[in-house]
Motif scaffolding. Structure first.
Motif, PDB file in Angstrom:
ATOM      1  N   CYS A   1       0.848  -1.197   0.000  1.00 35.26           N
ATOM      2  CA  CYS A   1       0.000   0.000   0.000  1.00 35.26           C
ATOM      3  C   CYS A   1       0.875   1.235   0.000  1.00 35.26           C
TER       4      CYS A   1
ATOM      5  N   PHE B   1     -10.051  -2.800  -2.473  1.00 36.11           N
ATOM      6  CA  PHE B   1      -9.198  -3.002  -1.307  1.00 36.11           C
ATOM      7  C   PHE B   1      -8.848  -1.626  -0.729  1.00 36.11           C
ATOM      8  N   TYR B   2      -8.737  -1.565   0.586  1.00 35.97           N
ATOM      9  CA  TYR B   2      -8.405  -0.301   1.256  1.00 35.97           C
ATOM     10  C   TYR B   2      -7.229  -0.531   2.198  1.00 35.97           C
ATOM     11  N   CYS B   3      -6.244   0.345   2.111  1.00 32.44           N
ATOM     12  CA  CYS B   3      -5.074   0.280   2.983  1.00 32.44           C
ATOM     13  C   CYS B   3      -5.096   1.466   3.935  1.00 32.44           C
TER      14      CYS B   3
ATOM     15  N   TYR C   1      -7.287   3.615  -1.493  1.00 39.82           N
ATOM     16  CA  TYR C   1      -8.394   2.756  -1.906  1.00 39.82           C
ATOM     17  C   TYR C   1      -8.288   2.481  -3.398  1.00 39.82           C
TER      18      TYR C   1
ATOM     19  N   GLY D   1      -2.435  -8.962   5.327  1.00 38.10           N
ATOM     20  CA  GLY D   1      -2.753  -7.549   5.197  1.00 38.10           C
ATOM     21  C   GLY D   1      -1.956  -6.624   6.085  1.00 38.10           C
TER      22      GLY D   1
ATOM     23  N   TYR E   1      -2.439  -1.630   7.320  1.00 39.88           N
ATOM     24  CA  TYR E   1      -3.300  -2.818   7.312  1.00 39.88           C
ATOM     25  C   TYR E   1      -4.250  -2.715   6.122  1.00 39.88           C
ATOM     26  N   ILE E   2      -4.353  -3.799   5.358  1.00 40.67           N
ATOM     27  CA  ILE E   2      -5.151  -3.819   4.146  1.00 40.67           C
ATOM     28  C   ILE E   2      -6.464  -4.545   4.404  1.00 40.67           C
ATOM     29  N   LEU E   3      -7.575  -3.894   4.052  1.00 40.17           N
ATOM     30  CA  LEU E   3      -8.913  -4.448   4.213  1.00 40.17           C
ATOM     31  C   LEU E   3      -9.498  -4.775   2.852  1.00 40.17           C
ATOM     32  N   ASP E   4     -10.212  -5.913   2.775  1.00 44.39           N
ATOM     33  CA  ASP E   4     -10.802  -6.381   1.527  1.00 44.39           C
ATOM     34  C   ASP E   4     -12.300  -6.068   1.533  1.00 44.39           C
ATOM     35  N   PHE E   5     -12.735  -5.110   0.684  1.00 46.62           N
ATOM     36  CA  PHE E   5     -14.143  -4.775   0.563  1.00 46.62           C
ATOM     37  C   PHE E   5     -14.758  -5.344  -0.722  1.00 46.62           C
TER      38      PHE E   5
ATOM     39  N   ASN F   1     -13.294 -12.947  -1.564  1.00 47.36           N
ATOM     40  CA  ASN F   1     -11.888 -12.818  -1.193  1.00 47.36           C
ATOM     41  C   ASN F   1     -10.972 -13.066  -2.398  1.00 47.36           C
TER      42      ASN F   1
END
Length: 313
Positions: free
Chosen positions: A13, A41-43, A82, A275, A303-307, A311
């Motif tokens: 990220c 994906f959002y970091c 994002y 992540g 930290y990377i979040l998966d939206f 997956n």
């Protein structure tokens, strides 16, 4: 090879760099690398940066000043990135900065500096030989978030100018090794001072200051894998105009501020906690004009979040 790009870039990220007079960016300059985050994906990240200098260049003359001692700054930055698409990322950063002079009567400043938004577009990818060549187009804009005072250098937390910038980045990676180059141009707005006259190389009866624009050239190379990234960075920042600090005078926002900086970073992605990333790095001003010879150290947690709806594999 092309189909593996989203999975490869998932581990990384971005950190948007900030500009602070007399302090070199943590520009662990990840608005200037070839890494993208996939769609949806959002970091999220938090970055800590410490910089200090004792010697500085008054024009081209290198000196120190007992009325300043060591000038230090600490920056705490919230960043985010994002993936709008697999080829377009939107990034932001908001830094809180504190400054301090170890000697003399100058009082350190503190406050929220500028909000920066960046759009990063993967314009071209193609295989050349055994490697992958890519071209990115990067546009950024910044606005001050608080009424901090720019006319108090070197302890000011910023220059209080709005800015827009364009950067072109090329990258070539073969196996785990890469080489990249980038060029950036920054357009800055005028600023206003809390006085009705000031002196540059002549007396000006106005509270408005015409801020010179800035260009930046960057070269980086290193090792990049899913888990570990080790990178060396060399950059040159050049002010397009401005003037030198007068003998024994304070710096001024529209001074010419040029610097050649060398540094590096290490980025580690945890396999056990998907992540989670840690980044550490630093840089040093090798040569400058109207800037401090700054040593800069930084660390970051991402930290990377998966939206996405499902997956990633």
């Amino acid at each position: 090879m092309m189909k593996s790009l989203p999975l490869y870039f998932y581990r990384y990220c971005m950190l948007v760099c900030f500009f602070l007079a007399f302090s070199q960016l943590a520009k662990a300059q990840t608005d200037a690398d070839a890494l993208m985050i996939p769609k949806n994906f959002y970091c999220a990240g938090v970055v800590y940066n410490h910089s200090d200098w004792k010697d500085y260049w008054e024009g081209t003359f290198k000196r120190n000043n007992a009325n300043i001692g060591t000038l230090s700054s600490n920056t705490y930055t919230v960043v985010g990135n994002y993936g709008l698409t697999n080829k377009l990322d939107v990034l932001f950063s908001v830094p809180y900065i504190t400054t301090n002079a170890s000697a003399g009567t100058l009082k350190g400043q503190h406050g929220v500096q500028d909000l920066t938004f960046t759009l990063k577009y993967l314009a071209l990818t193609t295989e050349i030989g055994k490697g992958l060549f890519s071209v990115h187009a990067i546009a950024s804009g910044s606005i001050p978030l608080s009424n901090y005072e720019p006319d108090f250098l070197p302890v000011s937390i910023g220059l209080h100018a709005k800015s827009v910038s364009l950067r072109a980045l090329v990258n070539y990676q073969t196996g785990r090794f890469f080489v990249a180059g980038a060029g950036q141009y920054v357009e800055r707005s005028d600023i206003t001072l809390d006085r009705n006259s000031y002196y540059t190389d002549h007396l000006i009866y106005s509270n408005r200051v015409d801020m010179p624009n800035v260009s930046n050239l960057l070269f980086s190379t290193g090792y990049r894998s899913l888990q570990l990234n080790v990178e060396g960075i060399l950059s040159q920042t050049t002010t397009q105009g401005g003037f030198d600090i007068r003998k024994n005078d304070m710096p001024f926002p529209s001074n010419k501020m040029n610097m050649t900086t060398a540094g590096g970073l290490i980025k580690y992605s945890f396999q056990s906690v998907t992540g989670l990333e840690l980044t550490f790095g630093g840089n040093y001003v090798l040569k400058g004009r109207n800037v401090g010879q700054t040593t800069n150290l930084y660390g970051a947690v991402y930290y990377i979040l998966d939206f996405s709806k499902k997956n990633a594999k």
